[in-house]
Design a protein around this motif. Structure first.
Motif, PDB file in Angstrom:
ATOM      1  N   ARG A 212       5.339  -1.338  -3.518  1.00  0.00           N
ATOM      2  CA  ARG A 212       4.809  -0.001  -3.779  1.00  0.00           C
ATOM      3  C   ARG A 212       3.447  -0.074  -4.476  1.00  0.00           C
ATOM      4  NH1 ARG A 212       8.639   4.266  -6.702  1.00  0.00           N
ATOM      5  NH2 ARG A 212       9.928   3.725  -4.927  1.00  0.00           N
ATOM      6  N   ILE A 213       3.304  -0.993  -5.436  1.00  0.00           N
ATOM      7  CA  ILE A 213       2.024  -1.172  -6.134  1.00  0.00           C
ATOM      8  C   ILE A 213       0.957  -1.625  -5.153  1.00  0.00           C
ATOM      9  CG2 ILE A 213       0.813  -2.624  -7.811  1.00  0.00           C
ATOM     10  CD1 ILE A 213       3.429  -2.531  -9.496  1.00  0.00           C
ATOM     11  N   SER A 214       1.304  -2.573  -4.298  1.00  0.00           N
ATOM     12  CA  SER A 214       0.353  -3.075  -3.311  1.00  0.00           C
ATOM     13  C   SER A 214      -0.098  -1.959  -2.370  1.00  0.00           C
ATOM     14  CB  SER A 214       0.992  -4.212  -2.519  1.00  0.00           C
ATOM     15  OG  SER A 214       0.148  -4.650  -1.515  1.00  0.00           O
ATOM     16  N   LYS A 215       0.842  -1.142  -1.948  1.00  0.00           N
ATOM     17  CA  LYS A 215       0.535  -0.025  -1.058  1.00  0.00           C
ATOM     18  C   LYS A 215      -0.411   0.963  -1.741  1.00  0.00           C
ATOM     19  CE  LYS A 215       3.024   3.414   1.706  1.00  0.00           C
ATOM     20  NZ  LYS A 215       4.370   3.935   2.028  1.00  0.00           N
ATOM     21  N   GLU A 216      -0.147   1.266  -3.002  1.00  0.00           N
ATOM     22  CA  GLU A 216      -1.002   2.196  -3.748  1.00  0.00           C
ATOM     23  C   GLU A 216      -2.390   1.610  -3.974  1.00  0.00           C
ATOM     24  OE1 GLU A 216      -0.522   5.398  -4.579  1.00  0.00           O
ATOM     25  OE2 GLU A 216       1.320   5.222  -3.422  1.00  0.00           O
ATOM     26  N   ARG A 217      -2.474   0.301  -4.238  1.00  0.00           N
ATOM     27  CA  ARG A 217      -3.781  -0.343  -4.408  1.00  0.00           C
ATOM     28  C   ARG A 217      -4.614  -0.248  -3.140  1.00  0.00           C
ATOM     29  NH1 ARG A 217      -2.229  -5.825  -7.561  1.00  0.00           N
ATOM     30  NH2 ARG A 217      -2.248  -4.964  -9.658  1.00  0.00           N
ATOM     31  N   SER A 218      -3.987  -0.534  -2.019  1.00  0.00           N
ATOM     32  CA  SER A 218      -4.739  -0.472  -0.759  1.00  0.00           C
ATOM     33  C   SER A 218      -5.148   0.958  -0.447  1.00  0.00           C
ATOM     34  CB  SER A 218      -3.936  -1.085   0.389  1.00  0.00           C
ATOM     35  OG  SER A 218      -2.784  -0.332   0.648  1.00  0.00           O
ATOM     36  N   ARG A 219      -4.290   1.918  -0.741  1.00  0.00           N
ATOM     37  CA  ARG A 219      -4.629   3.318  -0.541  1.00  0.00           C
ATOM     38  C   ARG A 219      -5.807   3.717  -1.439  1.00  0.00           C
ATOM     39  NH1 ARG A 219       0.150   7.272  -1.426  1.00  0.00           N
ATOM     40  NH2 ARG A 219       0.840   6.271   0.472  1.00  0.00           N
ATOM     41  N   MET A 220      -5.792   3.240  -2.673  1.00  0.00           N
ATOM     42  CA  MET A 220      -6.868   3.554  -3.602  1.00  0.00           C
ATOM     43  C   MET A 220      -8.189   2.930  -3.143  1.00  0.00           C
ATOM     44  SD  MET A 220      -6.584   3.340  -7.693  1.00  0.00           S
ATOM     45  CE  MET A 220      -7.591   1.987  -8.202  1.00  0.00           C
ATOM     46  N   LYS A 221      -8.124   1.691  -2.643  1.00  0.00           N
ATOM     47  CA  LYS A 221      -9.333   1.023  -2.153  1.00  0.00           C
ATOM     48  C   LYS A 221      -9.919   1.780  -0.964  1.00  0.00           C
ATOM     49  CE  LYS A 221      -8.367  -3.653  -3.689  1.00  0.00           C
ATOM     50  NZ  LYS A 221      -8.044  -5.023  -3.284  1.00  0.00           N
ATOM     51  N   ARG A 222      -9.030   2.249  -0.061  1.00  0.00           N
ATOM     52  CA  ARG A 222      -9.507   3.029   1.084  1.00  0.00           C
ATOM     53  C   ARG A 222     -10.192   4.303   0.624  1.00  0.00           C
ATOM     54  NH1 ARG A 222      -4.427   1.816   3.517  1.00  0.00           N
ATOM     55  NH2 ARG A 222      -3.743   3.916   3.012  1.00  0.00           N
ATOM     56  N   CYS A 223      -9.606   4.968  -0.347  1.00  0.00           N
ATOM     57  CA  CYS A 223     -10.198   6.208  -0.864  1.00  0.00           C
ATOM     58  C   CYS A 223     -11.533   5.931  -1.533  1.00  0.00           C
ATOM     59  CB  CYS A 223      -9.259   6.872  -1.871  1.00  0.00           C
ATOM     60  SG  CYS A 223      -7.825   7.627  -1.121  1.00  0.00           S
ATOM     61  N   MET A 224     -11.612   4.841  -2.282  1.00  0.00           N
ATOM     62  CA  MET A 224     -12.858   4.498  -2.978  1.00  0.00           C
ATOM     63  C   MET A 224     -13.958   4.154  -1.975  1.00  0.00           C
ATOM     64  SD  MET A 224     -12.291   4.895  -6.165  1.00  0.00           S
ATOM     65  CE  MET A 224     -13.302   3.886  -7.204  1.00  0.00           C
TER      66      MET A 224
END
Length: 145
Positions: free
Chosen positions: A125-137
């Motif tokens: 879940r943390i990994s998924k959120e990190r990748s989602r955050m990177k995409r948004c950034m």
């Protein structure tokens, strides 16, 4: 219905001997059925592990599809309850008879079913959120440039 650890170890009955002779006699009787009680708890653990595995699979499927958050929360609540029950049962077995627990790998099963699986879920879940955050950034950077 929840039992205390001491009443679960004694099979649910709270026996109070009147004299030391009664106490010795009670422990001999309990000793004969103690392994049977531990085997029954271990069998219950196996059933709970199966239920937990099914719930985790159900949670994975629901997270890949767009199911409601309440459904996922319900699954998490149920799996958390099962993990708690497993922890209690395995701890009872380990504390009641260390040799039996060692022979049946109760410590390893406790770790894998109660802790390791949940840690793996949270890491994913943390990994998924990190990748989602990177995409948004990166999207924000591209929009701002």
């Amino acid at each position: 219905m929840r039992q205390s650890a001491s009443s679960a170890r004694s099979g649910g009955a709270e026996a109070r001997p009147d004299s030391p002779a009664d106490e010795k006699e009670g422990s001999v009787q309990a000793g004969g059925s103690s392994r049977e009680n531990l085997r029954a708890k271990l069998s219950l653990c196996s059933g709970l592990e199966t239920k937990l595995t099914n719930l985790v699979e159900q949670e994975r499927k629901s997270s890949s599809t767009s199911n409601s958050n309440s459904s996922r929360a319900e699954i998490e609540t149920r799996s958390s309850k099962i993990r708690t029950d497993l922890c209690e049962l395995y701890c009872d077995i380990i504390l009641s008879d260390a040799d039996f627990a060692f022979a049946k790998d109760c410590v390893g099963r406790l770790w894998r079913s109660c802790f390791y699986g949940r840690i793996t879920e949270l890491r994913a879940r943390i990994s998924k959120e990190r990748s989602r955050m990177k995409r948004c950034m990166s999207k924000d950077d591209a929009d701002g440039a």
